[in-house]
Design a protein around this motif. Sequence first.
Motif, PDB file in Angstrom:
ATOM      1  N   CYS A   1       0.843  -1.199   0.000  1.00 26.81           N
ATOM      2  CA  CYS A   1       0.000   0.000   0.000  1.00 26.81           C
ATOM      3  C   CYS A   1       0.878   1.248   0.000  1.00 26.81           C
ATOM      4  O   CYS A   1       1.863   1.326   0.735  1.00 26.81           O
TER       5      CYS A   1
ATOM      6  N   ARG B   1      -4.336   0.338  -9.342  1.00 25.45           N
ATOM      7  CA  ARG B   1      -4.594   0.222  -7.903  1.00 25.45           C
ATOM      8  C   ARG B   1      -3.329   0.565  -7.122  1.00 25.45           C
ATOM      9  O   ARG B   1      -2.259   0.036  -7.402  1.00 25.45           O
TER      10      ARG B   1
ATOM     11  N   TRP C   1      -3.625   1.385  -3.431  1.00 27.55           N
ATOM     12  CA  TRP C   1      -3.858   1.279  -1.994  1.00 27.55           C
ATOM     13  C   TRP C   1      -4.478  -0.066  -1.645  1.00 27.55           C
ATOM     14  O   TRP C   1      -5.168  -0.673  -2.459  1.00 27.55           O
TER      15      TRP C   1
ATOM     16  N   SER D   1      -9.177   1.543  -1.315  1.00 28.31           N
ATOM     17  CA  SER D   1      -9.321   2.919  -1.805  1.00 28.31           C
ATOM     18  C   SER D   1     -10.251   3.707  -0.893  1.00 28.31           C
ATOM     19  O   SER D   1     -10.130   4.920  -0.787  1.00 28.31           O
TER      20      SER D   1
ATOM     21  N   GLY E   1      -6.900   5.137   0.379  1.00 23.79           N
ATOM     22  CA  GLY E   1      -7.006   6.021  -0.778  1.00 23.79           C
ATOM     23  C   GLY E   1      -7.629   7.350  -0.385  1.00 23.79           C
ATOM     24  O   GLY E   1      -7.083   8.418  -0.656  1.00 23.79           O
TER      25      GLY E   1
END
Length: 190
Positions: free
Chosen positions: A151, A167, A169, A172, A176
């Motif tokens: 992440c 993508r 994280w 999200s 995010g």
Amino acid sequence: MPARILAPLVGEPLPLDFVNTRPLRARGVAAPADQFGSVSGLQQWLAMEADRLSYVEITEPLRRSVIELREQTGAALDAVVDSLVPPQPTIDAINAALRGASSHAVLRWSGTGGYLEVIRDADGDGALLGALAEAAAEYLASELCAKTRRCEAPDCDLLFSQTHPRRRWCSSTVCGNRTRVARYYDRHKN
Ligand SMILES: [Zn+2]
């Protein structure tokens, strides 16, 4: 800012869910406790993974063995994320757990056709460790493994499988949003 993830993240490939139960090595932030810090915490996680792992009664020695396997699996996956070769002891540990939990397939028949069911020969402890090791070994040997990412939120280090190229994280809606909100306030500080 929205809270960081406190409940374990589930729904990634099983080895990533497994390793993501480690306490976050968060930088300067109070990290949530280890999900496997107690027998009941591990039992709770098993229930969350009930579609992928069979129920076993967790004992204190089994909890310690699971944590040891998680350390080794985590070290192997951390190496992969950092484009390094997994240390040999991590591979040896996964192989040892695999040896302790042999399994065989059984042909079953339902109304519409045949299917295979995997029967584990080991008792509960060996069966759980074997299932976790098998999932880790299969993942580490798969093409999907190269898509493992960490992440990007500054105080989160959960792993995820980047099946979508953008993508960034683990979640999200949590990391995010948190990152976007922090950037917004940074930009509008003055
Ligand atoms: Zn995150």
